[in-house]
Write an enzyme that holds these catalytic residues in place. Structure first.
Site, mmCIF file in Angstrom:
data_model
loop_
_atom_site.group_PDB
_atom_site.id
_atom_site.type_symbol
_atom_site.label_atom_id
_atom_site.label_comp_id
_atom_site.label_asym_id
_atom_site.label_seq_id
_atom_site.Cartn_x
_atom_site.Cartn_y
_atom_site.Cartn_z
ATOM 1 N N ASP A 43 0.851 -1.193 0.000
ATOM 2 C CA ASP A 43 0.000 0.000 0.000
ATOM 3 C C ASP A 43 0.886 1.242 0.000
ATOM 4 O O ASP A 43 1.351 1.695 1.039
ATOM 5 C CB ASP A 43 -0.921 0.007 1.219
ATOM 6 C CG ASP A 43 -1.943 1.142 1.155
ATOM 7 O OD1 ASP A 43 -1.750 2.072 0.348
ATOM 8 O OD2 ASP A 43 -2.927 1.095 1.902
ATOM 9 N N HIS A 70 0.208 7.791 4.091
ATOM 10 C CA HIS A 70 0.823 7.104 5.218
ATOM 11 C C HIS A 70 2.320 7.400 5.355
ATOM 12 O O HIS A 70 2.972 6.816 6.232
ATOM 13 C CB HIS A 70 0.601 5.607 5.080
ATOM 14 C CG HIS A 70 -0.832 5.253 4.857
ATOM 15 N ND1 HIS A 70 -1.817 5.504 5.783
ATOM 16 C CD2 HIS A 70 -1.469 4.693 3.780
ATOM 17 C CE1 HIS A 70 -2.986 5.112 5.312
ATOM 18 N NE2 HIS A 70 -2.800 4.613 4.103
#
Length: 293
Positions: A189, A194
């Site tokens: 991901d 993030h």
């Protein structure tokens, strides 16, 4: 309109071949916080290839491709800004234990598109089979801000149910590393939310946030370690709603309630609620249920 619900629902499944081995599983386990203390036998079952147990939540990253929350955005009829996207929920059903090494076929398609007025919710289902038959099915719910209002089906309520009113049967705390998101993203991901402070600010956050699937995996590990003595084979299903964000470096407080077991039998269901300790137990996972065999 960026989301064409009819086109997305009518599209044929996208099929890809996936493969994984012990290195992928070890990396995933480290990415959700396994391996501390490094020489603890209970942690070695997640980190040492000679005694490896596979957490079923590994299924959400198996094959190293984009997770469902990203895969849904490349579905036919969907064209949205990644900065407006949040992972709303995750559901997993396993038909048998995930093997340490595998090769399988993953077929994904959008099975629902809901109009929430000020937002849209997409549900991407992925069914995975290998030479021996079905392995698992998972569903990712994707919340897209600012993309509703076309008059479509509203779908189920997004309000999480409150946790049980009784005191939990077990409570455990799981500290997360400052670099937890940087480790977890190596499993596939690559959403900059993030890792990139500038992108996180554009999405409305003070700093990068942890992947929902990292919290999802860390929570399942807490349940398996606390209630099942590491027996990952008993997990048959696992669902949650992402009720709030987690920041790397925070501590998860995981509360667990066992459902009443039949006389002489074993617990079949565990209710779970997760909060962030440093923010007065702010909810981060809700409507969370682990189904056991």
């Amino acid at each position: 309109m960026p989301i064409d619900a009819a086109r997305g629902l009518a599209a044929a499944p996208r099929v890809r071949e996936i493969a994984w081995d012990h290195k992928d599983i070890q990396l995933y386990h480290l990415g959700i916080g396994a391996g501390r203390p490094a020489t603890d036998p209970r942690e070695l079952r997640y980190t040492l290839e000679s005694r490896l147990h596979v957490l079923p939540s590994f299924a959400t990253v198996a094959g190293g491709g984009p997770p469902g929350v990203i895969g849904a955005l490349s579905a036919p009829g969907v064209d949205v800004d990644l900065a407006r996207v949040l992972h709303a929920g995750q559901r997993l059903h396993t038909y048998r234990p995930v093997p340490v090494r595998g090769r399988a076929r993953a077929a994904s398609r959008v099975v629902a598109v809901y109009d929430k007025g000020t937002a849209a919710v997409l549900v991407l289902r992925t069914e995975v089979t290998d030479a021996d038959g079905p392995l698992w099915t998972d569903e990712a719910e994707v919340f897209v801000r600012g993309e509703g209002g076309w008059g479509g089906e509203r779908g189920p309520s997004g309000r999480p149910a409150p946790p049980p009113a009784t005191a939990p049967d077990h409570v455990t705390e799981r500290p997360l590393r400052e670099d937890q998101a940087l480790l977890h993203r190596l499993s596939g991901d690559w959403n900059p939310l993030h890792a990139d402070p500038e992108f996180a600010a554009r999405a409305g956050f003070d700093r990068p946030v942890l992947h929902g699937l990292c919290t999802y995996g860390a929570t399942l590990k807490a349940v398996v370690d606390t209630l099942l003595d590491g027996d990952v084979t008993r997990v048959r299903g696992y669902r949650t709603r992402f009720a709030g964000v987690v920041y790397p470096g925070e501590t998860l407080r995981v509360r667990m309630w066992r459902a009443a077991a039949p006389e002489g039998g074993r617990t079949r269901t565990v209710r779970v609620a997760v909060g962030a300790v440093e923010r007065d137990d702010a909810p981060v996972l809700a409507d969370t249920v682990v189904a056991l065999g």
